[in-house]
Scaffold this active site. Structure first.
Site, mmCIF file in Angstrom:
data_model
loop_
_atom_site.group_PDB
_atom_site.id
_atom_site.type_symbol
_atom_site.label_atom_id
_atom_site.label_comp_id
_atom_site.label_asym_id
_atom_site.label_seq_id
_atom_site.Cartn_x
_atom_site.Cartn_y
_atom_site.Cartn_z
ATOM 1 N N GLN A 247 -4.811 -1.761 9.857
ATOM 2 C CA GLN A 247 -4.571 -3.025 9.055
ATOM 3 C C GLN A 247 -5.110 -4.152 9.899
ATOM 4 O OE1 GLN A 247 -3.419 -3.448 5.730
ATOM 5 N NE2 GLN A 247 -4.247 -5.779 6.300
ATOM 6 N N LYS B 150 0.742 -1.227 0.110
ATOM 7 C CA LYS B 150 0.001 -0.048 -0.012
ATOM 8 C C LYS B 150 0.902 1.133 -0.092
ATOM 9 C CE LYS B 150 -3.772 -2.412 2.081
ATOM 10 N NZ LYS B 150 -4.536 -2.896 3.292
ATOM 11 N N ASP C 161 -10.754 3.215 4.693
ATOM 12 C CA ASP C 161 -11.155 1.502 4.425
ATOM 13 C C ASP C 161 -12.604 1.337 4.345
ATOM 14 O OD1 ASP C 161 -9.189 -0.305 3.918
ATOM 15 O OD2 ASP C 161 -8.821 -0.608 6.251
#
Ligand code: NAP
Length: 291
Positions: A98, A54, A121
């Site tokens: 994460q 990422k 997200d």
């Protein structure tokens, strides 16, 4: 006849090029550079790889990024303090926590602590609520990637019968909302299947577009697919492959060989939904920065 391959890598490159162009235009106009901060708790090697990828993707589109590496024994209170600090920092456009988090942490509580405007997200209850209302702001990256992949390869879900196998909060449920909403890329008639579905093959055979996010290899085989259907395989499963140097390989949830003899189009694993997920994370970070 062999199915057309939906090349997620190539489509993701198009999305990234669009994002890069918009980042360049922002900076030329004197606006701030979008910045993504990733928080990584613990030593899970797969999570470290995802976060590294990422960061590389951010660099490639001209965004800045950094990673907060925290030991596995970090307390939830400490993590929440860090999130609150990042929520307040104007130079941080997007925050990515994460997952999976260590077992002593309450994942939904951590996601709820994020500033919804920085929730790249799309997993904050506010982001999911906006999706339910049909006015999404931050759409979870994998569902957004599946939708974008369908649209950019010429398979608009509008008016189609869509079956999604899997009802997770990360993929299946938000995707069902996204494709069922009255909006561009939506307007499909959606069925959500799961382990409680009776006679799954008869349900999947109804699908003109079949999306599989079950997390198990070969959940969908050729006899479960309507001839001419479009099949999107979200699954990523690592299986033993003694013939390979690494000893393993990545497969999806769909029997690719068999299903590609029946479907009109199919996304491969790897090289399908995975690259799209990262591309949509970049698009969300740009959106969070106001661009
Ligand atoms: P998950 O939370 O484990 O959910 C799996 C869902 O599939 C559940 O709803 C489960 O039903 C259903 N399911 C499992 N086996 C089934 C079967 N035999 N028949 C019907 N339904 C079945 O998984 P997830 O987080 O959604 O992820 C799914 C897969 O996508 C995984 O392989 C994951 O690695 C992959 N993934 C890939 C990306 C990417 O970027 N490529 C991103 C996210 C996830 P119940 O609810 O009844 O248990």
């Amino acid at each position: 006849m062999a199915a057309r391959i939906i090349d997620g890598k190539a489509i993701a490159a198009e999305v990234r090029a669009d994002v890069a162009e918009r980042v360049r235009a922002r900076i030329e106009a004197g606006e701030s550079r979008p910045h993504l901060t990733a928080i990584l708790v613990g030593e899970d090697p797969a999570s470290h790889t995802y976060v590294r990828n990422k960061r590389i993707a951010c660099d490639e589109v001209g965004m800045s990024s950094d990673t907060r590496l925290l030991p596995a024994e970090t307390s939830q209170a400490e993590l929440l303090d860090i999130i609150r600090e990042l929520n307040e920092r104007p130079e941080v456009s997007g925050i990515l926590v994460q997952t999976p988090l260590p077992p002593h942490m309450d994942e939904p509580a951590v996601m709820t602590a994020l500033n919804p405007d920085k929730d790249v997200d799309g997993l904050h209850p506010m982001s999911l609520g906006r999706l339910v209302q049909g006015e999404p702001v931050m759409v979870p990256c994998t569902p957004a990637g599946v939708q974008e992949m369908l649209l950019r390869s010429g398979y608009d879900p509008a008016g189609k019968r869509v079956v999604i196998v899997g009802r997770s909060m990360l993929v299946g449920k938000p995707l069902a909302l996204l494709l069922g909403n009255k909006a561009r890329g939506g307007n499909a008639t959606v069925t959500l299947a799961h382990t409680g579905t009776v006679d799954l093959p008869s349900v999947t055979r109804e699908a003109e577009i079949l999306v599989v996010a079950a997390g198990r290899p070969n959940v969908v085989t050729a006899n479960m697919v309507r001839p001419g259907a479009v099949v999107i395989d979200v699954g990523t499963n690592r299986i033993d492959a003694p013939e390979r140097k690494s000893g393993s390989r990545l497969v999806g949830d769909v029997d690719f060989e068999g299903v590609s003899q029946v479907a009109a189009a199919i996304s491969p694993v790897p090289g399908g939904v995975g690259p799209m997920t990262i591309a949509m994370l970049l698009a969300n970070t740009l959106k969070a920065a106001g661009g």
